[in-house]
Write an enzyme that holds these catalytic residues in place. Structure first.
Site, PDB file in Angstrom:
ATOM      1  N   HIS A  20      58.256  14.864 -33.096  1.00  0.00           N
ATOM      2  CA  HIS A  20      57.106  14.724 -32.187  1.00  0.00           C
ATOM      3  C   HIS A  20      57.093  13.377 -31.470  1.00  0.00           C
ATOM      4  CE1 HIS A  20      55.390  12.931 -35.893  1.00  0.00           C
ATOM      5  NE2 HIS A  20      54.576  12.286 -35.098  1.00  0.00           N
ATOM      6  N   CYS A  46      49.174   7.202 -36.914  1.00  0.00           N
ATOM      7  CA  CYS A  46      49.438   7.940 -38.144  1.00  0.00           C
ATOM      8  C   CYS A  46      48.278   7.853 -39.110  1.00  0.00           C
ATOM      9  CB  CYS A  46      50.689   7.404 -38.827  1.00  0.00           C
ATOM     10  SG  CYS A  46      52.062   7.323 -37.707  1.00  0.00           S
TER      11      CYS A  46
HETATM   12  C1  LIG Z   1      57.426   4.309 -37.676  1.00  0.00           C
HETATM   13  C2  LIG Z   1      56.940   5.590 -38.278  1.00  0.00           C
HETATM   14  N1  LIG Z   1      57.468   6.012 -39.444  1.00  0.00           N
HETATM   15  C3  LIG Z   1      57.079   7.154 -40.014  1.00  0.00           C
HETATM   16  C4  LIG Z   1      56.117   7.954 -39.432  1.00  0.00           C
HETATM   17  C5  LIG Z   1      55.726   9.226 -40.104  1.00  0.00           C
HETATM   18  O1  LIG Z   1      56.303  10.322 -39.468  1.00  0.00           O
HETATM   19  P1  LIG Z   1      55.756  11.802 -39.709  1.00  0.00           P
HETATM   20  O2  LIG Z   1      54.341  11.822 -39.252  1.00  0.00           O
HETATM   21  O3  LIG Z   1      56.668  12.700 -38.931  1.00  0.00           O
HETATM   22  O4  LIG Z   1      55.857  12.094 -41.176  1.00  0.00           O
HETATM   23  C6  LIG Z   1      55.503   7.539 -38.232  1.00  0.00           C
HETATM   24  C7  LIG Z   1      54.381   8.249 -37.603  1.00  0.00           C
HETATM   25  O5  LIG Z   1      54.370   9.276 -37.119  1.00  0.00           O
HETATM   26  C8  LIG Z   1      55.946   6.337 -37.632  1.00  0.00           C
HETATM   27  O6  LIG Z   1      55.441   5.897 -36.471  1.00  0.00           O
END
Ligand SMILES: Cc1ncc(COP(=O)(O)O)c(C=O)c1O
Length: 355
Positions: free
Chosen positions: A176, A304
């Site tokens: 995404h 997040c």
């Molecule tokens: C740098 C970083 N690492 C990890 C994630 C976590 O990813 P996901 O939401 O696909 O688990 C995010 C946020 O989406 C992020 O910006």
């Protein structure tokens, strides 16, 4: 979804057809990253990839020390924090300079003191956009026999990665972040530094990640990454232009505005992220709400965890005593210059009243 609905693990024709589609998606991703298909393992996203790499590298190589920073994503900080609490590892934080960049001299000192450590440093910070010198860190890790994990969730699809050249052992990606579907991602695991699987279950993903694959997500992700690579240079230049425009407009319209991290340094900052620092004001509290009322979707910290009541741990670590406001704007190829102008005007309006 109507025609090719077989389970990729089934050996019958319906299953085989879907298996072939997944393997062709894997081949595509591997080609783009210049690695072998076996080094790409599909996951549910960045969090799963980070957790898997960190936990499995520690377990596989019996690592006793980890070196990381205080401004990593929670997928990393919380995983390392738990391993430390469980006395599995000792965690060491590398110093950051005043702009939030990793102090490479301190990293080297830590690596000399704790060789064969796990090093977990993100390539781009999701809140402030700071970029890591992956080559330099990879070389240091190589010299000191460390396992190098990098959370590349913010950079895959935005920058090119040549896995034959970078000395990194594990990387995480989320679809995404590059206009792919939500709830799917992948990890890169260097073939010369294999790790055990984290989840126990079926033999999917070459025994590295049990569980029926997110078929549509995987195929959509590979296609999205292909489009990103096809248009990368044009989009980068275009989005950089938007970010530059926003910086200039805010500087001229909002008195006292500055930028968090190294946002204004285009060489060392993600072109899609701008973290704005606003003068102290009680109206800062309402800023995101007011922007939202005008149809502007921005974030106060990391998207997040923007639902959490606690502030940003990244800004907290870099500016512990600051009472300034923060808003993070993210730009994409779908944004228009007029949108930048109208957001900057709204910001100017809000801060005209306040300051
Ligand atoms: C740098 C970083 N690492 C990890 C994630 C976590 O990813 P996901 O939401 O696909 O688990 C995010 C946020 O989406 C992020 O910006």
């Amino acid at each position: 979804m109507l025609e090719d609905f077989g389970n990729p693990s089934s050996t019958h024709a319906h299953g085989r057809k879907v298996r072939a589609a997944i393997e062709s998606a894997r081949k595509k991703v591997a080609e783009l990253l210049n690695c072998t298909p076996g080094e790409i393992i599909f996951t549910s996203g960045g969090t799963e990839a980070d957790n898997t790499i960190i936990r499995s590298a520690v377990e596989t190589y019996q690592l006793k020390h980890a070196i990381s920073s205080s401004i990593e994503h929670h997928a990393v900080t919380h995983t390392l924090g738990l391993l430390e609490k469980q006395n599995v590892i000792q965690l060491h934080h590398v110093r950051l300079d005043e702009k939030g960049h990793v102090d490479l001299n301190h990293l080297e000192e830590l690596l000399k003191e704790f060789p064969k450590a796990l090093v977990s440093l993100m390539q781009a910070n999701n809140e402030i956009g700071n970029l890591l010198d992956m080559e330099a860190v990879g070389n240091l890790c190589h010299t000191h026999h460390a396992y190098f994990h990098s959370d590349t969730v913010q950079t895959i699809g935005h920058y090119r990665h040549d896995m034959k050249r970078l000395k990194v052992h594990g990387m995480a990606a989320a679809a995404h972040k590059f206009h792919g579907p939500k709830g799917v991602g992948f990890m890169y695991i260097n073939k010369d530094k294999k790790i055990h699987s984290f989840m126990q279950g079926g033999a999917q993903e070459r025994n590295m990640r049990g569980g029926t694959e997110n078929v549509y997500g995987i195929i959509g992700m590979a296609r999205a990454l292909e489009i990103c690579y096809r248009d990368m240079d044009d989009h980068k230049a275009y989005i950089e232009g938007l970010k530059e425009r926003m910086i200039e407009k805010l500087k001229s319209g909002v008195p006292g505005v500055t930028f968090h991290g190294d946002s204004v340094n285009f060489e060392r900052s993600l072109y899609a992220v701008l973290n704005v620092s606003l003068p102290e004001s009680e109206e800062n509290e309402m800023l995101l709400f007011n922007l939202d009322l005008k149809g502007i979707s921005a974030s106060g910290g990391s998207a997040c965890s923007s639902g959490a009541s606690t502030g940003s741990h990244v800004l907290g670590a870099l500016y512990p005593n600051s009472k300034r406001g923060a808003v993070r704007f993210s730009f994409s190829k779908y944004n228009k210059a007029e949108e930048i102008d109208s957001v900057a005007n709204v910001m100017e309006e809000i801060y005209k009243v306040i300051v």
